[in-house]
Structure formats: structure tokens, C-alpha cells
Design a protein around this motif. Structure first.
Motif: not given
Ligand code: ATP
Ligand code: MG
Length: 250
Positions: A15-17, A56-63, A74-75, A49-50
Motif C-alpha cells: 500500500k502506497k500513500f 476497507i482499503l484497496s491494495p496498491t499492488s499484490g494479491q 471481492q471486498p 495491513t488490517i
């Protein structure tokens, strides 16, 4: 090794901000029924991470998957099968204890009879019987904490995410709280928990240490003690400090 599918399975979750990387290629798996502790200094990336794992928060990359559902795709499915107690927990201060529980029951669409039964269970579990009609803002910090946990487990989630659930909870209540986590674990509930209390982390089946968004150690407490301090009798505090010093200088 169990052959059951993992409750949580993530690969290179990031996750990047803006240009700042809060969570940096994190990979790990958590088995069904496992109590998995997540520790790290302030700002290490635990809550971020949680929030990704909870959809709740979509990842920038990864799965990855939680309960078999894709974090990226499918959040909404994930939200249905998990319980989440956030660090700044989401209770309505102008609702009573009972109303907060009922509100959570509504979110998870519990049928009236089921809600009645689960509400009774939660009030007993949290020791809140007799306090049903108190406004949540008038509860002490520790009691609010209990109510927040009660709401998180009201719908019997398969996977429980607890972000510093026992900050400001007294020692006896913390012990009761962990007793409950163990009981849920035996029944198959997976728990992912962050904590700054080493005695609590010690109770986890496995722990991961996160530093600067990266996982720098992962394993059962006993194993990490041997790896980082050279002896099983070491404290987890020593493991924590040694692991972070090592990551800093490498
Ligand atoms: N929405 C956001 N925008 C920008 N930066 C953020 C955002 N959320 C978190 N961060 C940053 O990401 C980093 C990780 O924050 P996070 O809350 O995940 O840490 P933590 O490990 O939970 O810390 P603590 O132990 O204090 O709760 C911090 O530097 C934080 O300031
Ligand atoms: Mg946090």
C-alpha cells in the motif's frame, strides 16, 4: 502442515500513500483457527495491513485471499465473514449499549430471533449485563473496548481482526479476553491481532514482526526466541528489539 485452505493468504501486498510506501510486499498465510499476532513499532504498517485484509482499503499492488475471497475483487464478500475491531473502534457514543449491538446486528442482517440470542451471548461475554441501557459515551474506556469486541463477534465471524483490542483494558479483563479468543480458536475462528503487549503476543500461535512496512520475522514465539536471542528462555521484548536493530542496520 494442515491441508485445509488458508484463512488468510497474501502475496506481496503493498500500500502506497502518494510516494510513501506504508506496507511493502508483505506475504504470509494464516491457518484456520490460528491466533496470529502482528507486532511492530508505531507507524510500521499494522493497521494499514488490517484495513486491506478487511476489504476497507484497496491494495496498491499484490494479491491475496481472506476466507477464500479475493482482497482486490471481492471486498464485500470478505466484509460479511469477518469481524473487525478497529483501533479507533466504531461505536456510536449517542446510542446505548444495547442499541450499538442491535445496530451491528442490522449491518450483518441477523434475523430477530438470532439477534436476540446473540445479543444475550455478547452481553454475558463482555460482562455488560445490566448496562444495556447506558449511553455508550458514559462507559469507561475498558468497557467501551469490551462492547466493541462484542459487536465484532456478534455475527460469529469466521475470521476476526483485532487492532490493539486490549489497550486500556485492566489485567483481569485482558485475561478473560484472551480466554475468549482461545475458546473461539478451538471452535475454528481465526484471529489476526495486533498488540504492543508482549505478554499477549506470547499467547499467539505464530507472530509476525513488521518494520517500515516489511515483515522482518515470522514464526512461533519459541522459534523466534531461538533465532533472534539464541535461547528459548529469552523474552519477546528482546526478540523484538534484536529483530528491529538487525533490520535497521541491514
Ligand atoms: N490514509 C493515509 N494517508 C497517508 N499516510 C497514511 C495513511 N494511513 C496511514 N498512513 C501512514 O502509514 C504508516 C503506517 O500507518 P499504520 O497506521 O498502518 O501504522 P501502525 O503500525 O498501525 O502504527 P500504530 O502502532 O501506531 O497503530 C504511517 O506512517 C502512517 O502515517
Ligand atoms: Mg495501528
Amino acid at each position: 502442515m494442515s491441508m485445509a485452505p488458508l484463512s488468510i493468504d497474501v502475496r506481496d501486498l503493498t500500500k502506497k500513500f502518494g510516494s510513501f510506501t506504508a506496507v511493502d510486499h508483505v506475504s504470509f498465510g494464516v491457518e484456520k483457527g490460528e491466533i496470529f499476532g502482528f507486532l511492530g513499532p508505531n507507524g510500521a504498517g499494522k493497521s494499514t495491513t488490517i484495513r486491506m485484509l478487511c476489504g476497507i482499503l484497496s491494495p496498491t499492488s499484490g494479491q491475496g485471499t481472506v476466507g477464500g475471497f479475493s482482497i482486490a475483487a471481492q471486498p464485500e464478500e470478505i466484509k460479511k465473514i469477518i469481524g473487525y475491531m478497529s483501533q479507533k473502534f466504531t461505536l456510536y457514543s449517542d446510542l446505548t449499549v444495547a442499541e450499538n449491538i442491535e445496530f451491528h446486528g442490522g449491518i450483518h442482517r441477523l434475523a430477530p430471533a438470532r439477534l436476540k440470542e446473540r445479543k444475550k451471548w455478547v452481553l454475558a461475554m463482555a460482562g455488560l449485563e445490566g448496562r444495556e441501557n447506558i449511553l455508550t459515551r458514559d462507559l469507561s474506556g475498558g468497557w467501551k473496548q469490551r462492547l466493541a469486541l462484542g459487536c465484532a463477534i456478534l455475527h460469529k465471524p469466521e475470521i476476526l481482526f483485532l487492532d490493539e483490542p486490549t489497550a486500556s483494558v485492566d489485567p483481569a479483563s485482558r485475561r478473560d479476553f484472551w480466554q475468549l479468543i482461545y475458546e473461539l480458536s478451538v471452535q475454528g475462528t481465526t484471529t489476526f491481532v495486533t498488540s504492543h503487549y508482549m505478554d499477549e503476543v506470547e499467547r499467539c500461535h505464530r507472530i509476525a514482526i513488521i518494520y517500515d512496512g516489511r515483515i522482518i520475522a515470522i514464526g512461533p514465539p519459541r522459534e523466534l526466541k531461538v533465532r533472534f536471542a539464541g535461547r528459548e528462555s529469552a523474552s519477546l521484548e528482546e526478540v523484538f528489539v534484536t529483530a528491529i536493530q538487525g533490520a535497521r542496520t541491514s
